[in-house]
Design a protein around this motif. Sequence first.
Motif, PDB file in Angstrom:
ATOM      1  N   VAL A 215       0.835  -1.206   0.000  1.00  0.00           N
ATOM      2  CA  VAL A 215       0.000   0.000   0.000  1.00  0.00           C
ATOM      3  C   VAL A 215       0.871   1.257   0.000  1.00  0.00           C
ATOM      4  N   ALA A 216       1.951   1.238   0.785  1.00  0.00           N
ATOM      5  CA  ALA A 216       2.847   2.393   0.832  1.00  0.00           C
ATOM      6  C   ALA A 216       3.476   2.652  -0.531  1.00  0.00           C
ATOM      7  N   ARG A 217       3.869   1.583  -1.223  1.00  0.00           N
ATOM      8  CA  ARG A 217       4.434   1.772  -2.556  1.00  0.00           C
ATOM      9  C   ARG A 217       3.382   2.317  -3.512  1.00  0.00           C
ATOM     10  N   ALA A 218       2.173   1.775  -3.430  1.00  0.00           N
ATOM     11  CA  ALA A 218       1.115   2.211  -4.336  1.00  0.00           C
ATOM     12  C   ALA A 218       0.738   3.669  -4.086  1.00  0.00           C
ATOM     13  N   ALA A 219       0.665   4.071  -2.819  1.00  0.00           N
ATOM     14  CA  ALA A 219       0.262   5.438  -2.500  1.00  0.00           C
ATOM     15  C   ALA A 219       1.259   6.467  -3.012  1.00  0.00           C
ATOM     16  N   GLY A 220       2.515   6.089  -3.155  1.00  0.00           N
ATOM     17  CA  GLY A 220       3.525   7.021  -3.611  1.00  0.00           C
ATOM     18  C   GLY A 220       3.828   6.978  -5.097  1.00  0.00           C
ATOM     19  N   GLU A 221       3.128   6.131  -5.845  1.00  0.00           N
ATOM     20  CA  GLU A 221       3.385   6.027  -7.284  1.00  0.00           C
ATOM     21  C   GLU A 221       2.793   7.221  -8.033  1.00  0.00           C
ATOM     22  N   THR A 222       3.556   7.704  -9.002  1.00  0.00           N
ATOM     23  CA  THR A 222       3.133   8.879  -9.765  1.00  0.00           C
ATOM     24  C   THR A 222       2.897   8.560 -11.235  1.00  0.00           C
ATOM     25  N   ALA A 223       3.842   7.858 -11.869  1.00  0.00           N
ATOM     26  CA  ALA A 223       3.767   7.628 -13.314  1.00  0.00           C
ATOM     27  C   ALA A 223       2.492   6.917 -13.752  1.00  0.00           C
ATOM     28  N   PRO A 224       2.104   5.783 -13.139  1.00  0.00           N
ATOM     29  CA  PRO A 224       0.872   5.129 -13.596  1.00  0.00           C
ATOM     30  C   PRO A 224      -0.372   5.964 -13.353  1.00  0.00           C
ATOM     31  N   ILE A 225      -0.353   6.824 -12.329  1.00  0.00           N
ATOM     32  CA  ILE A 225      -1.501   7.684 -12.054  1.00  0.00           C
ATOM     33  C   ILE A 225      -1.652   8.733 -13.151  1.00  0.00           C
ATOM     34  N   ILE A 226      -0.556   9.353 -13.535  1.00  0.00           N
ATOM     35  CA  ILE A 226      -0.616  10.374 -14.584  1.00  0.00           C
ATOM     36  C   ILE A 226      -1.082   9.773 -15.904  1.00  0.00           C
ATOM     37  N   VAL A 227      -0.633   8.545 -16.191  1.00  0.00           N
ATOM     38  CA  VAL A 227      -0.983   7.914 -17.463  1.00  0.00           C
ATOM     39  C   VAL A 227      -2.444   7.488 -17.503  1.00  0.00           C
ATOM     40  N   THR A 228      -2.964   6.971 -16.403  1.00  0.00           N
ATOM     41  CA  THR A 228      -4.292   6.347 -16.421  1.00  0.00           C
ATOM     42  C   THR A 228      -5.399   7.197 -15.803  1.00  0.00           C
TER      43      THR A 228
END
Length: 296
Positions: A215-228
């Motif tokens: 969850v900690a890794r997912a909450a800090g992800e940026t690239a897949p959020i910007i793309v999708t």
Amino acid sequence: MTSLNTAPDLTGRNLSKRRAFANRSATVLIGLCVLIAALPLVLVAWQVITRGGSALSLGFLTEEIPRNYRTEGPGMGPAILGTLAITGMAALIAIPIGVLGAVYLNEYGQNKPLARFIRTMADVMTGVPSIVMGLFIYVAYVIVIGEKVGFGGSLALACLMLPIVIRSAEEMLRLVPEELRQASAGLGARKWRTTMSVVLPSASSGITSGALLAVARAAGETAPIIVTVGLTYIYKPDLFYGENTTLAAQIYRNATQPFAASQERAWGAALTLIVIVFLFTIVSRIIASRFAIDKR
């Protein structure tokens, strides 16, 4: 003869002194390594707290995001809601599937060909860059439905979380003593009953820790959020309609701007994200401790 028998054992004393010196030296060296490893973490935490603390306020947590990066003032409410909703949906997808997959690998599949294939693919997925996952969901889901939505980000984050949950949960299940399984079987419990009532509760603390890492890794992800997911400045509680945003995406977008107002919001968003992850860690620890089997 008497003097020879009563002579002090200098060799034993020297050996004892060397061992004590080696023990103290190793202790000092280990402590020094811990300090060196902790120094970057302390510096980062200090920077985030000192620079982000000035931006935090009730308005920062509740108001909408300014559309103009030059605009001073608070506003990260939509990003906070988006982070909780998108990451929460990803956790609802990845954690149950990952735990069930780990149960199959450790309790049923073990060394079967399918189990070995799943382990290999989980290891491969762990090293896949997040942008690749984002592009995969973009092609497989976003293009199909024709628009960027929050649920697309949840799918991308779930793909990143899944291998971490599987491998960490499997390792925790391996640590459960075999005697507990045998005792449950001796009482007449079937394998699925033993797994649900004995094995999983015994490993619940470790499984929770692994899930939190995901969850900690997912909450800090940026690239897949910007793309999708895209970008929005207003509240979007519906993950299946319209673009959305998260704290990680807003940190990136505001930190890359040359304006003092946007950079202050980026520091505030970073501190908010750390606090959210920390609070969820505490809550999950409390829940895991209540459901764990007492091994004393």
